[in-house]
Design a protein around this motif. Sequence first.
Motif, PDB file in Angstrom:
ATOM      1  N   ALA A  29       0.831  -1.206   0.000  1.00  0.00           N
ATOM      2  CA  ALA A  29       0.000   0.000   0.000  1.00  0.00           C
ATOM      3  C   ALA A  29       0.873   1.266   0.000  1.00  0.00           C
ATOM      4  O   ALA A  29       0.592   2.212  -0.717  1.00  0.00           O
ATOM      5  N   VAL A  30       1.926   1.263   0.817  1.00  0.00           N
ATOM      6  CA  VAL A  30       2.800   2.439   0.897  1.00  0.00           C
ATOM      7  C   VAL A  30       3.502   2.664  -0.432  1.00  0.00           C
ATOM      8  O   VAL A  30       3.548   3.786  -0.953  1.00  0.00           O
ATOM      9  N   LEU A  31       4.044   1.594  -1.015  1.00  0.00           N
ATOM     10  CA  LEU A  31       4.746   1.731  -2.279  1.00  0.00           C
ATOM     11  C   LEU A  31       3.799   2.152  -3.412  1.00  0.00           C
ATOM     12  O   LEU A  31       4.178   2.935  -4.274  1.00  0.00           O
ATOM     13  N   THR A  32       2.567   1.661  -3.380  1.00  0.00           N
ATOM     14  CA  THR A  32       1.584   2.060  -4.370  1.00  0.00           C
ATOM     15  C   THR A  32       1.278   3.560  -4.255  1.00  0.00           C
ATOM     16  O   THR A  32       1.209   4.271  -5.245  1.00  0.00           O
ATOM     17  N   ASP A  33       1.117   4.024  -3.022  1.00  0.00           N
ATOM     18  CA  ASP A  33       0.870   5.453  -2.789  1.00  0.00           C
ATOM     19  C   ASP A  33       2.028   6.318  -3.263  1.00  0.00           C
ATOM     20  O   ASP A  33       1.838   7.444  -3.719  1.00  0.00           O
ATOM     21  N   LEU A  34       3.248   5.794  -3.134  1.00  0.00           N
ATOM     22  CA  LEU A  34       4.433   6.549  -3.557  1.00  0.00           C
ATOM     23  C   LEU A  34       4.650   6.513  -5.063  1.00  0.00           C
ATOM     24  O   LEU A  34       5.458   7.267  -5.591  1.00  0.00           O
ATOM     25  N   GLY A  35       3.922   5.632  -5.739  1.00  0.00           N
ATOM     26  CA  GLY A  35       4.020   5.552  -7.204  1.00  0.00           C
ATOM     27  C   GLY A  35       5.018   4.542  -7.630  1.00  0.00           C
ATOM     28  O   GLY A  35       5.587   4.505  -8.660  1.00  0.00           O
TER      29      GLY A  35
END
Length: 35
Positions: A29-35
């Motif tokens: 989720a964090v990596l997805t939010d960061l792009g």
Amino acid sequence: MINPIELVIFDGDGVLVDREHIAVRVRSAVLTDLG
């Protein structure tokens, strides 16, 4: 008087608590939010 906690065991390999699937979901989720 209640005895204070003298020892806390943190388990990192999933033997006591299998939480790796939670950590993978959070990282994803964090990596997805960061792009």
